[in-house]
Design a protein around this motif. Structure first.
Motif, short mmCIF file in Angstrom:
data_model
loop_
_atom_site.label_atom_id
_atom_site.label_comp_id
_atom_site.label_asym_id
_atom_site.label_seq_id
_atom_site.Cartn_x
_atom_site.Cartn_y
_atom_site.Cartn_z
N ILE A 268 0.85 -1.20 0.00
CA ILE A 268 0.00 0.00 0.00
C ILE A 268 0.88 1.25 0.00
CG2 ILE A 268 -1.65 1.35 1.35
CD1 ILE A 268 -2.82 -1.33 2.34
N ALA A 269 1.88 1.26 0.87
CA ALA A 269 2.76 2.43 0.99
C ALA A 269 3.53 2.68 -0.31
CB ALA A 269 3.73 2.23 2.15
N GLU A 270 4.05 1.63 -0.90
CA GLU A 270 4.81 1.77 -2.15
C GLU A 270 3.94 2.36 -3.26
OE1 GLU A 270 6.26 -2.12 -2.93
OE2 GLU A 270 7.80 -2.06 -1.35
N GLU A 271 2.69 1.88 -3.36
CA GLU A 271 1.80 2.37 -4.41
C GLU A 271 1.40 3.83 -4.16
OE1 GLU A 271 0.01 2.22 -8.03
OE2 GLU A 271 1.27 0.67 -7.11
N LEU A 272 1.13 4.18 -2.90
CA LEU A 272 0.78 5.57 -2.59
C LEU A 272 1.95 6.50 -2.91
CD1 LEU A 272 -1.08 5.08 0.81
CD2 LEU A 272 -2.10 5.93 -1.31
N GLU A 273 3.14 6.12 -2.53
CA GLU A 273 4.32 6.94 -2.82
C GLU A 273 4.53 7.07 -4.33
OE1 GLU A 273 6.25 8.68 -0.93
OE2 GLU A 273 5.93 7.96 1.12
N LEU A 274 4.30 5.97 -5.04
CA LEU A 274 4.42 6.00 -6.50
C LEU A 274 3.44 6.99 -7.11
CD1 LEU A 274 5.87 4.62 -8.92
CD2 LEU A 274 3.97 2.99 -8.97
N GLN A 275 2.27 7.13 -6.47
CA GLN A 275 1.24 8.03 -6.96
C GLN A 275 1.38 9.45 -6.40
OE1 GLN A 275 -0.86 7.11 -9.29
NE2 GLN A 275 -0.22 4.98 -9.30
N GLY A 276 2.47 9.71 -5.70
CA GLY A 276 2.73 11.06 -5.23
C GLY A 276 2.11 11.42 -3.90
N ILE A 277 1.68 10.42 -3.13
CA ILE A 277 1.08 10.65 -1.82
C ILE A 277 2.12 10.35 -0.74
CG2 ILE A 277 -0.81 10.08 -0.25
CD1 ILE A 277 -1.75 11.29 -2.91
N LYS A 278 2.48 11.33 0.06
CA LYS A 278 3.43 11.12 1.13
C LYS A 278 2.84 10.17 2.16
CE LYS A 278 6.30 13.56 4.50
NZ LYS A 278 6.64 14.88 5.10
N THR A 279 3.56 9.10 2.52
CA THR A 279 2.98 8.03 3.32
C THR A 279 3.93 7.62 4.45
OG1 THR A 279 1.87 7.20 1.34
CG2 THR A 279 1.98 5.70 3.22
N GLU A 280 3.34 7.31 5.60
CA GLU A 280 4.10 6.80 6.74
C GLU A 280 3.44 5.53 7.26
OE1 GLU A 280 5.86 8.18 11.11
OE2 GLU A 280 4.65 9.56 9.91
N MET A 281 4.25 4.55 7.62
CA MET A 281 3.79 3.29 8.20
C MET A 281 4.18 3.23 9.67
SD MET A 281 4.92 0.44 5.37
CE MET A 281 4.91 -0.83 6.64
N ILE A 282 3.25 2.75 10.52
CA ILE A 282 3.56 2.55 11.93
C ILE A 282 3.04 1.19 12.36
CG2 ILE A 282 3.29 3.38 14.29
CD1 ILE A 282 2.81 6.15 13.22
N ASN A 283 3.93 0.38 12.89
CA ASN A 283 3.55 -0.91 13.47
C ASN A 283 3.06 -0.64 14.89
OD1 ASN A 283 3.31 -3.51 14.39
ND2 ASN A 283 5.27 -4.20 13.56
N ILE A 284 1.76 -0.86 15.11
CA ILE A 284 1.15 -0.52 16.40
C ILE A 284 1.36 -1.67 17.39
CG2 ILE A 284 -0.95 0.18 17.60
CD1 ILE A 284 0.02 2.23 15.62
N LYS A 285 2.39 -1.51 18.18
CA LYS A 285 2.66 -2.50 19.22
C LYS A 285 2.07 -1.99 20.54
CE LYS A 285 6.83 -4.00 16.82
NZ LYS A 285 8.29 -4.17 16.86
N GLU A 286 2.08 -2.83 21.56
CA GLU A 286 1.42 -2.49 22.82
C GLU A 286 1.99 -1.23 23.46
OE1 GLU A 286 -1.24 -3.68 24.01
OE2 GLU A 286 -1.52 -5.46 22.79
N ASN A 287 3.28 -0.96 23.26
CA ASN A 287 3.91 0.18 23.92
C ASN A 287 3.99 1.42 23.02
OD1 ASN A 287 5.73 -0.82 22.11
ND2 ASN A 287 7.51 -0.73 23.49
N VAL A 288 3.13 1.53 22.02
CA VAL A 288 3.17 2.65 21.09
C VAL A 288 2.83 3.96 21.81
CG1 VAL A 288 0.75 2.50 20.38
CG2 VAL A 288 2.47 3.38 18.78
N ASP A 289 3.42 5.05 21.38
CA ASP A 289 3.15 6.39 21.92
C ASP A 289 1.84 6.89 21.32
OD1 ASP A 289 3.01 9.10 22.50
OD2 ASP A 289 5.16 9.42 22.29
#
Length: 408
Positions: A268-289
């Motif tokens: 998903i992130a690769e395709e969004l970036e390819l289409q010009g959409i700035k994208t960030e991924m976050i793995n939501i673990k139990e200790n996430v801020d």
């Protein structure tokens, strides 16, 4: 044949003026509309588009004033919707030798809609040319303007573009041409664009790139006025109104068990970036801020929420994020549920339930159909086990739809 219906040499308007208040796409057309069909009186007589299905018989009777129907050689159908193809069954019943010219998907749909499996079809692809004896027609595929099968037709010698719904106006008029209109039609033109074409802005840009190479003197659409005075003005208006909004941001929040949902996130992130959409991924673990996550949600235009399924439920810390959403103002944002599963895949549905309890714009199949007309893209995004090549292509196709919605 009446000169006031002459579009170009040996080319005539043969449509129907519908001056009712017309029900259309859950709206009422207060000014009515026209269904513009065109007859090209060449060595191989050709019809370009027909009229609404309600007026098919009337259309065929009026056409007899121009030609013996059995002499028609080609019927070009640019767009399958019944307000353009509706006269085809009555016409092909009389013009028994005619070949129907359309896209591959258009042919499939016409056969099913009107039971035309025994009729002759010519399948065109982008850029194909057809000699109709005295005129040359060139065809361009313009998918999703505003349905997938759509194409446009260009008469090379006449320099006339027949773009079906594109460049139309919803006005009932017997004046036909924009230079004969009793007022400036620009506002009607813009209203039609916003109602029909605006949700498909990226595809408008694709179409404009194709027709910029053509020498166009007249635009003869399938609704409203024929644009013979300054057609470039209307092309430029479409170009201006369909320019993409820039600086869109997407956020992908996911919890994963064996890594499959993370892999989907990456695609998903690769395709969004390819289409010009700035994208960030976050793995939501139990200790996430959580404060950091909330801030990133506030600054994003589209948020993807993903989880693997374990024992019919979500995994990791994604539920902690979902629980805070109802306390946030998300009304201008898109929300998309996705995930992987091995058996029944309940996690994606639980995410969807959480999103429905907020004011976010939940992107599901119903939303996509209503906003884009696409019925072949499925949401939420669900992948069984590790995404294979086919799954990856489906994920990318869905992601491109999100991009289209974001920039519209």
């Amino acid at each position: 044949m009446m000169n006031d219906k002459l579009i170009a040499k040996d080319s005539y308007w043969v449509g129907y003026v519908d001056d009712r208040k017309v029900p259309f796409h859950r709206l009422t057309l207060e000014k009515g509309t026209t269904y513009n069909s065109y007859f090209l009186d060449t060595e191989k007589p050709t019809i370009i588009d027909t009229v609404d299905i309600s007026f098919g018989r009337n259309f065929v009777e009026e056409l007899k004033d121009y030609i013996e129907l059995e002499k028609i050689q080609y019927i070009v159908i640019n767009h399958v919707e019944p307000d353009h193809s509706g006269g085809l069954p009555a016409l092909i019943n009389k013009a028994k030798q005619a070949t129907i010219v359309t896209t591959e998907l258009g042919a499939e749909e016409l056969k099913e809609m009107y039971k035309l499996h025994d009729k002759k079809f010519m399948i065109i692809k982008d850029g194909d040319i057809l000699d109709i004896g005295g005129k040359t027609l060139q065809f361009f595929e313009t998918p999703f303007l505003h349905t997938e099968e759509t194409m446009i037709t260009y008469s090379v010698e006449d320099k006339v573009l027949y773009p079906c719904d594109i460049f139309s106006t919803h006005v009932a008029t017997d004046k036909l041409f924009n230079d004969l209109a009793p007022y400036d039609i620009t506002e009607d033109f813009k209203v039609y664009y916003s109602l029909i074409m605006h949700p498909h802005r990226p595809y408008v840009q694709d179409m404009i790139e194709k027709i910029r190479r053509l020498d166009i003197d007249i635009i003869a659409p399938s609704h409203g006025y024929i644009l013979r005075d300054n057609p470039k003005k209307y092309i430029d208006l479409y170009d201006e109104m369909s320019k993409p909004n820039k600086d869109k941001n997407a956020l992908i929040l996911f919890s994963t068990m064996t890594g499959n949902t993370k892999r989907i996130s990456k695609h998903i992130a690769e395709e969004l970036e390819l289409q010009g959409i700035k994208t960030e991924m976050i793995n939501i673990k139990e200790n996430v801020d959580m404060d950091d996550v909330k801030e990133k949600i506030k600054n994003s235009d589209a948020i993807f929420f993903g989880s693997s399924t374990r024992y019919a439920d979500m995994v990791g810390g994604i539920e902690k994020v979902l629980k805070i959403l109802k306390y946030m103002n998300l009304e201008e944002k898109l929300g998309i549920a996705f995930g992987s599963y091995g058996w029944s895949g309940e996690a994606v549905e639980v995410i969807k339930d959480y999103l429905q309890d907020t004011n976010i714009k939940l992107v599901d199949s119903s939303y996509v159909i209503k906003t884009t007309g696409m019925d072949n893209i499925k949401f939420p995004i669900r992948v069984k086990f590790n995404p294979d090549k086919e799954n990856i292509e489906e994920v990318k196709a869905s992601t491109r739809v999100i991009k289209d919605i974001l920039v519209s």
